[in-house]
Design an enzyme around this catalytic site. Sequence first.
Site, mmCIF file in Angstrom:
data_model
loop_
_atom_site.group_PDB
_atom_site.id
_atom_site.type_symbol
_atom_site.label_atom_id
_atom_site.label_comp_id
_atom_site.label_asym_id
_atom_site.label_seq_id
_atom_site.Cartn_x
_atom_site.Cartn_y
_atom_site.Cartn_z
ATOM 1 N N TYR A 101 0.837 -1.202 0.000
ATOM 2 C CA TYR A 101 0.000 0.000 0.000
ATOM 3 C C TYR A 101 0.880 1.264 0.000
ATOM 4 C CZ TYR A 101 -3.017 3.731 1.437
ATOM 5 O OH TYR A 101 -3.656 4.954 1.481
ATOM 6 N N PHE A 122 15.330 20.059 -0.974
ATOM 7 C CA PHE A 122 13.942 19.645 -1.202
ATOM 8 C C PHE A 122 13.668 18.282 -0.544
ATOM 9 C CE2 PHE A 122 11.099 16.987 -3.771
ATOM 10 C CZ PHE A 122 9.923 17.736 -3.739
ATOM 11 N N ARG A 124 -10.851 4.404 8.381
ATOM 12 C CA ARG A 124 -9.817 3.922 7.462
ATOM 13 C C ARG A 124 -8.751 3.249 8.305
ATOM 14 N NH1 ARG A 124 -8.324 9.087 3.845
ATOM 15 N NH2 ARG A 124 -7.753 9.824 5.899
ATOM 16 N N ARG A 147 1.136 8.710 12.554
ATOM 17 C CA ARG A 147 0.595 9.964 13.100
ATOM 18 C C ARG A 147 -0.929 10.024 12.989
ATOM 19 N NH1 ARG A 147 1.861 14.317 8.987
ATOM 20 N NH2 ARG A 147 0.141 13.210 7.998
#
Length: 366
Positions: free
Chosen positions: A138, A255, A195, A182
């Site tokens: 997933y 980044f 979920r 989290r």
Amino acid sequence: MGETIKHPDEFYPLMKLMLLAKRVEKKTSVWLLQPHWAFCYATLRKVSRSFALVIQQLPSDLRDVVCVYYLVLRALDTVGGTMAFKVLMDQFHHVSTAFLELDTDYLEVIKDITKRMGEGMAKFLSKEVETIDDYNEYCHYVAGLCGLGLSKLFYASGREDLAPESLSISMGLFLQKISIVRDYLEDINELPKCRMFWPRQIWSKYVNKLKDFKYEDNSVKAVQCLNEMVTNALLHVEYCLVYMYNLRDPAIFQFCAIPLVINMGNLTVYYNNVVIFKGVVEMRRGIDTLLVNMHIIDQTRTMADVYGAFFDFCCIMESKVDRDDPNATSTLKRLEEISKTCRDSGTLLNQRFDVEKKEAKVTPKF
Ligand SMILES: CC(C)=CCC/C(C)=C/CC/C(C)=C/COP(=O)(O)OP(=O)(O)O
């Protein structure tokens, strides 16, 4: 601001963050851009908590590409959005127009990743995350592929070599697993239907139903399971460090490094922290997060900074390990391996992040 006046030492870093945001946003000011690009950047700033700043600090060619890439994947992930997410869906034609202006190499990468991610997400509409393999699969679809695509975009820009696939995927898996840890409470309380992304193979060792962690009586078990989830996420760290080590372009490095370091800091906060199951988020914490993140944004420019930060976070996490925790040995082993990699780099300085501010607090997203 009222809060800040009570803590005047925080005024300077807060101002610095605001100025940084202003400076970065200037590059993408709606007044300078054609309407479709103005829409893309205005929407990016509204829908992304974590990536708006780092995307906008990229060099202009990559900035446009990564902004469109983010919005396309964000739209794919938005089923029934509200507010800015609804506007993104309703006016997606602006993103399409921007997309079609990109060079073919970029177009192909974005198309391929979006298709594969969509197929993977569709697969999980009718499939639960049962095993650890399912969990990895997933996370691969929703974030690993995103990392893979980013590396291909960096390569297409001519600024980086093509990173090995497994390393790019590890970057996505690490960040995604931290989000899943989290978001326990948000996901379990989701309406009309909860979920569940924590794998049954892990949580079923502790409770009969994943929602049982919400209840006070189960808090010891809940924290033990949380610690196993954190330990599982730590598996990816070594690969992320190799990925970072191989980057050459300073803007691309920042980044990638800023979300990575901030997330490792968050994981340190989440470890052994029952607040994950209570979801207490308050204003002071928001400011503390902002301040620590400002420090990270300021201090994360080189690989030595990344090793330094990871080493510090490992030390803190180690100090939080309860010897009676069922996973204490494997957690400590993983932390020691990561610390060793950081030490062996030979770059550790006497630098320490102001991490005490983060300890024992669950903070809003980066
Ligand atoms: C090579 C490389 C850099 C790989 C990283 C790949 C990557 C960006 C994966 C996505 C991770 C993630 C959890 C995004 C959503 O967070 P969120 O929903 O909290 O984000 P938001 O702030 O945009 O809402």
